[in-house]
Scaffold this motif. Structure first.
Motif, PDB file in Angstrom:
ATOM      1  N   ASN A 304      48.878  51.718  34.571  1.00  0.00           N
ATOM      2  CA  ASN A 304      48.160  52.267  33.430  1.00  0.00           C
ATOM      3  C   ASN A 304      46.957  53.099  33.891  1.00  0.00           C
ATOM      4  OD1 ASN A 304      46.140  50.365  34.080  1.00  0.00           O
ATOM      5  ND2 ASN A 304      46.911  48.871  32.603  1.00  0.00           N
ATOM      6  N   PHE A 305      46.251  53.682  32.922  1.00  0.00           N
ATOM      7  CA  PHE A 305      45.150  54.577  33.273  1.00  0.00           C
ATOM      8  C   PHE A 305      44.042  53.835  34.027  1.00  0.00           C
ATOM      9  CE2 PHE A 305      41.004  56.464  32.264  1.00  0.00           C
ATOM     10  CZ  PHE A 305      41.189  57.746  32.766  1.00  0.00           C
ATOM     11  N   LYS A 306      43.777  52.609  33.595  1.00  0.00           N
ATOM     12  CA  LYS A 306      42.727  51.821  34.251  1.00  0.00           C
ATOM     13  C   LYS A 306      43.052  51.602  35.727  1.00  0.00           C
ATOM     14  CE  LYS A 306      40.525  47.250  34.098  1.00  0.00           C
ATOM     15  NZ  LYS A 306      40.531  45.905  33.470  1.00  0.00           N
ATOM     16  N   ALA A 307      44.318  51.302  36.028  1.00  0.00           N
ATOM     17  CA  ALA A 307      44.741  51.077  37.413  1.00  0.00           C
ATOM     18  C   ALA A 307      44.580  52.345  38.236  1.00  0.00           C
ATOM     19  CB  ALA A 307      46.178  50.593  37.443  1.00  0.00           C
ATOM     20  N   GLU A 308      44.996  53.486  37.668  1.00  0.00           N
ATOM     21  CA  GLU A 308      44.880  54.748  38.386  1.00  0.00           C
ATOM     22  C   GLU A 308      43.418  55.093  38.656  1.00  0.00           C
ATOM     23  OE1 GLU A 308      46.989  57.573  36.041  1.00  0.00           O
ATOM     24  OE2 GLU A 308      48.954  56.687  36.427  1.00  0.00           O
ATOM     25  N   ALA A 309      42.568  54.793  37.692  1.00  0.00           N
ATOM     26  CA  ALA A 309      41.147  55.098  37.847  1.00  0.00           C
ATOM     27  C   ALA A 309      40.487  54.230  38.916  1.00  0.00           C
ATOM     28  CB  ALA A 309      40.432  54.919  36.509  1.00  0.00           C
ATOM     29  N   GLU A 310      40.976  53.004  39.059  1.00  0.00           N
ATOM     30  CA  GLU A 310      40.355  52.069  39.994  1.00  0.00           C
ATOM     31  C   GLU A 310      41.137  51.904  41.296  1.00  0.00           C
ATOM     32  OE1 GLU A 310      38.846  48.459  38.346  1.00  0.00           O
ATOM     33  OE2 GLU A 310      38.437  49.360  36.390  1.00  0.00           O
ATOM     34  N   GLY A 311      42.175  52.720  41.489  1.00  0.00           N
ATOM     35  CA  GLY A 311      42.901  52.722  42.752  1.00  0.00           C
ATOM     36  C   GLY A 311      43.839  51.547  42.951  1.00  0.00           C
ATOM     37  N   VAL A 312      44.290  50.917  41.877  1.00  0.00           N
ATOM     38  CA  VAL A 312      45.273  49.829  41.983  1.00  0.00           C
ATOM     39  C   VAL A 312      46.666  50.453  41.992  1.00  0.00           C
ATOM     40  CG1 VAL A 312      46.200  47.749  40.894  1.00  0.00           C
ATOM     41  CG2 VAL A 312      43.750  48.218  40.788  1.00  0.00           C
ATOM     42  N   HIS A 313      47.455  50.185  43.020  1.00  0.00           N
ATOM     43  CA  HIS A 313      48.769  50.818  43.161  1.00  0.00           C
ATOM     44  C   HIS A 313      49.894  49.780  43.103  1.00  0.00           C
ATOM     45  CE1 HIS A 313      48.655  49.480  47.360  1.00  0.00           C
ATOM     46  NE2 HIS A 313      47.451  50.012  47.434  1.00  0.00           N
ATOM     47  N   PRO A 314      51.136  50.228  42.931  1.00  0.00           N
ATOM     48  CA  PRO A 314      52.262  49.300  42.744  1.00  0.00           C
ATOM     49  C   PRO A 314      52.456  48.294  43.875  1.00  0.00           C
ATOM     50  CG  PRO A 314      52.908  51.504  42.080  1.00  0.00           C
ATOM     51  CD  PRO A 314      51.554  51.632  42.693  1.00  0.00           C
ATOM     52  N   ASP A 315      52.167  48.681  45.116  1.00  0.00           N
ATOM     53  CA  ASP A 315      52.325  47.732  46.222  1.00  0.00           C
ATOM     54  C   ASP A 315      51.413  46.523  46.048  1.00  0.00           C
ATOM     55  OD1 ASP A 315      54.171  49.428  47.280  1.00  0.00           O
ATOM     56  OD2 ASP A 315      53.089  49.874  49.123  1.00  0.00           O
ATOM     57  N   MET A 316      50.238  46.740  45.459  1.00  0.00           N
ATOM     58  CA  MET A 316      49.311  45.633  45.210  1.00  0.00           C
ATOM     59  C   MET A 316      49.886  44.700  44.142  1.00  0.00           C
ATOM     60  SD  MET A 316      45.838  47.947  45.289  1.00  0.00           S
ATOM     61  CE  MET A 316      44.695  46.653  44.844  1.00  0.00           C
ATOM     62  N   VAL A 317      50.579  45.273  43.154  1.00  0.00           N
ATOM     63  CA  VAL A 317      51.231  44.463  42.120  1.00  0.00           C
ATOM     64  C   VAL A 317      52.340  43.620  42.733  1.00  0.00           C
ATOM     65  CG1 VAL A 317      52.602  44.544  39.991  1.00  0.00           C
ATOM     66  CG2 VAL A 317      50.682  46.116  40.295  1.00  0.00           C
ATOM     67  N   THR A 318      53.152  44.232  43.600  1.00  0.00           N
ATOM     68  CA  THR A 318      54.239  43.510  44.253  1.00  0.00           C
ATOM     69  C   THR A 318      53.702  42.345  45.072  1.00  0.00           C
ATOM     70  OG1 THR A 318      55.559  45.542  44.368  1.00  0.00           O
ATOM     71  CG2 THR A 318      56.223  43.729  45.805  1.00  0.00           C
ATOM     72  N   ALA A 319      52.634  42.584  45.828  1.00  0.00           N
ATOM     73  CA  ALA A 319      52.034  41.520  46.635  1.00  0.00           C
ATOM     74  C   ALA A 319      51.521  40.386  45.745  1.00  0.00           C
ATOM     75  CB  ALA A 319      50.887  42.094  47.478  1.00  0.00           C
ATOM     76  N   GLU A 320      50.950  40.728  44.617  1.00  0.00           N
ATOM     77  CA  GLU A 320      50.440  39.711  43.694  1.00  0.00           C
ATOM     78  C   GLU A 320      51.582  38.907  43.076  1.00  0.00           C
ATOM     79  OE1 GLU A 320      47.556  37.468  41.987  1.00  0.00           O
ATOM     80  OE2 GLU A 320      47.234  39.125  43.393  1.00  0.00           O
ATOM     81  N   LEU A 321      52.696  39.576  42.813  1.00  0.00           N
ATOM     82  CA  LEU A 321      53.850  38.881  42.244  1.00  0.00           C
ATOM     83  C   LEU A 321      54.397  37.831  43.203  1.00  0.00           C
ATOM     84  CD1 LEU A 321      55.775  41.825  40.525  1.00  0.00           C
ATOM     85  CD2 LEU A 321      54.640  39.914  39.402  1.00  0.00           C
ATOM     86  N   PHE A 322      54.406  38.139  44.492  1.00  0.00           N
ATOM     87  CA  PHE A 322      54.886  37.163  45.471  1.00  0.00           C
ATOM     88  C   PHE A 322      54.015  35.911  45.474  1.00  0.00           C
ATOM     89  CE2 PHE A 322      56.844  40.851  47.965  1.00  0.00           C
ATOM     90  CZ  PHE A 322      58.102  40.603  47.441  1.00  0.00           C
ATOM     91  N   LYS A 323      52.726  36.088  45.223  1.00  0.00           N
ATOM     92  CA  LYS A 323      51.832  34.923  45.160  1.00  0.00           C
ATOM     93  C   LYS A 323      52.069  34.113  43.887  1.00  0.00           C
ATOM     94  CE  LYS A 323      48.098  37.455  47.512  1.00  0.00           C
ATOM     95  NZ  LYS A 323      46.734  38.010  47.327  1.00  0.00           N
ATOM     96  N   SER A 324      52.379  34.812  42.805  1.00  0.00           N
ATOM     97  CA  SER A 324      52.479  34.148  41.504  1.00  0.00           C
ATOM     98  C   SER A 324      53.820  33.486  41.260  1.00  0.00           C
ATOM     99  CB  SER A 324      52.209  35.173  40.389  1.00  0.00           C
ATOM    100  OG  SER A 324      50.939  35.769  40.553  1.00  0.00           O
ATOM    101  N   ILE A 325      54.896  34.113  41.744  1.00  0.00           N
ATOM    102  CA  ILE A 325      56.239  33.577  41.481  1.00  0.00           C
ATOM    103  C   ILE A 325      56.660  32.721  42.670  1.00  0.00           C
ATOM    104  CG2 ILE A 325      58.617  34.150  40.875  1.00  0.00           C
ATOM    105  CD1 ILE A 325      57.602  36.815  39.907  1.00  0.00           C
ATOM    106  N   SER A 326      56.360  31.470  42.626  1.00  0.00           N
ATOM    107  CA  SER A 326      56.637  30.585  43.776  1.00  0.00           C
ATOM    108  C   SER A 326      57.525  29.413  43.411  1.00  0.00           C
ATOM    109  CB  SER A 326      55.302  30.058  44.351  1.00  0.00           C
ATOM    110  OG  SER A 326      54.572  29.394  43.338  1.00  0.00           O
ATOM    111  N   ARG A 327      57.905  29.311  42.157  1.00  0.00           N
ATOM    112  CA  ARG A 327      58.660  28.125  41.721  1.00  0.00           C
ATOM    113  C   ARG A 327      59.983  27.989  42.472  1.00  0.00           C
ATOM    114  NH1 ARG A 327      62.634  27.413  38.144  1.00  0.00           N
ATOM    115  NH2 ARG A 327      62.436  29.524  37.316  1.00  0.00           N
ATOM    116  N   ILE A 328      60.752  29.068  42.562  1.00  0.00           N
ATOM    117  CA  ILE A 328      62.045  28.991  43.241  1.00  0.00           C
ATOM    118  C   ILE A 328      61.847  29.008  44.750  1.00  0.00           C
ATOM    119  CG2 ILE A 328      64.227  30.206  43.626  1.00  0.00           C
ATOM    120  CD1 ILE A 328      64.112  31.127  40.776  1.00  0.00           C
ATOM    121  N   GLN A 329      60.870  29.797  45.217  1.00  0.00           N
ATOM    122  CA  GLN A 329      60.644  29.925  46.650  1.00  0.00           C
ATOM    123  C   GLN A 329      60.383  28.581  47.301  1.00  0.00           C
ATOM    124  OE1 GLN A 329      57.630  32.771  47.606  1.00  0.00           O
ATOM    125  NE2 GLN A 329      57.938  32.615  49.797  1.00  0.00           N
ATOM    126  N   THR A 330      59.683  27.698  46.605  1.00  0.00           N
ATOM    127  CA  THR A 330      59.368  26.387  47.190  1.00  0.00           C
ATOM    128  C   THR A 330      60.612  25.524  47.355  1.00  0.00           C
ATOM    129  OG1 THR A 330      58.865  25.554  44.967  1.00  0.00           O
ATOM    130  CG2 THR A 330      57.030  26.381  46.287  1.00  0.00           C
TER     131      THR A 330
END
Length: 332
Positions: A304-330
């Motif tokens: 979104n516009f806020k992400a573009e303005a603050e330099g948040v890119h899709p790779d950062m989202v992917t990395a965050e998803l790996f931290k958040s989705i751990s139920r099956i990984q465990t």
């Protein structure tokens, strides 16, 4: 396509030989070369992005030399027309009967490997001419459909810093690229090797080590690589978590405007299978999925516009998803 066990071993060896031939010319960038090979084995296309001078074009040309396939380079410019890449009809005359007729003259798109150089420098009308070719492996002209040669592999390049006079790729076309590969600067050690090897008189000859039929076999073999139901479920949860309207991840809701569709899940599973095969394994593991998720998702998750303005890119989202989705990984 039935592939014998002995042929499988030969094909796996050919992958290693292919990497070796490319590395004769390309110093470093091993991860980039592997991702390009993953796309080839998965039967998809690549978008390569990097600043000038990082050997994007040389990398593609060297890869084409190591493959016994036809190769064409298309330099995309603002005045390039769709017929310049697809082809056009020309009027010919039968010298025996004297009758005139139209004959379709095939354009440069009719080759196995296409280097679409600086694809974002051409207008959307010409960019869209690639859509049917990339997805359907055929082109239509004057109501007639012409199949493209198989395997068919498009490697497009774009420059991220010169945006004046460029036409950003529409989301529909971006989604048709299996992988979006970003090329960074070489390491200090690799840069010394590059300077040494490219300023002398020795030129390395690249040998073709694999042909069209073997590549088709590799693509068929890639689909036969096994993946557990748990990992398929994990991929589904990962993709669904990128969508802000249904995601339970607050990071996504804050920064993402539009998430990935089902094609992203298909791409992730296929590329993870190819990654496993390159490593000499016949089953996908979690590391394969986590490695391929970045080039698969970075052009399918729209910020979104806020992400573009603050330099948040899709790779950062992917990395965050790996931290958040751990139920099956465990459980794996």
């Amino acid at each position: 396509m039935e592939i014998s066990e002995s042929n499988i071993k030969v094909l796996i060896q050919k992958i290693a030989q292919l990497k070796t031939e490319i590395q004769k010319v390309i110093v470093g960038q091993d991860a980039i070369i592997e991702e390009m090979l993953v796309a080839l084995m998965a039967g998809g296309h690549c978008l390569l992005e990097g600043v000038p001078g990082l050997a994007k074009t040389l990398m593609v040309r060297t890869m084409s030399q190591a493959l016994d396939l036809s190769f064409r380079r298309i330099q995309f410019t603002p005045d390039l027309m769709p017929t310049d890449i697809v082809g056009t009809e020309i009027l010919e005359e039968d010298h025996v009967t004297g009758k005139r007729f139209f004959k379709f003259n095939k354009g440069p798109l009719f080759a196995n490997i296409i280097l679409a150089d600086e694809i974002n420098r051409t207008p959307p009308k010409t960019q869209s001419a690639l859509l049917e070719a990339m997805q359907e492996f055929e082109v239509t002209y004057a109501g007639q459909t012409y199949p493209l040669d198989r395997p068919f592999f498009i490697l497009a390049t774009q420059n991220p810093i010169e945006q004046a006079g460029t036409y950003p790729l529409p989301e529909a076309q971006l989604d048709r690229f299996l992988l979006y590969i970003k090329i960074g600067y070489p390491t200090a050690a690799d840069e010394v090797k590059i300077l040494s090897s490219t300023t002398g008189g020795v030129k390395h000859k690249v040998e073709a080590v694999i042909g069209a039929e073997e590549i088709k076999q590799l693509q068929a073999l890639t689909r036969e690589v096994s993946i557990s139901d748990d990992l398929i479920t994990y991929v589904s949860e990962l993709i669904r978590a990128t969508r802000p309207d249904t995601s339970t991840v607050s990071y996504v809701k804050e920064w993402v405007r539009w998430g990935a569709g089902p094609r992203a899940g298909q791409a992730l599973i296929l590329t993870a299978k190819a990654k496993a095969l390159i490593q000499g394994r016949y089953a996908v593991v979690m590391e394969d999925i986590q490695h391929m998720a970045y080039p698969v998702l970075r052009h399918r998750v729209l910020m979104n516009f806020k992400a573009e303005a603050e330099g948040v890119h899709p790779d950062m989202v992917t990395a965050e998803l790996f931290k958040s989705i751990s139920r099956i990984q465990t459980k794996l």
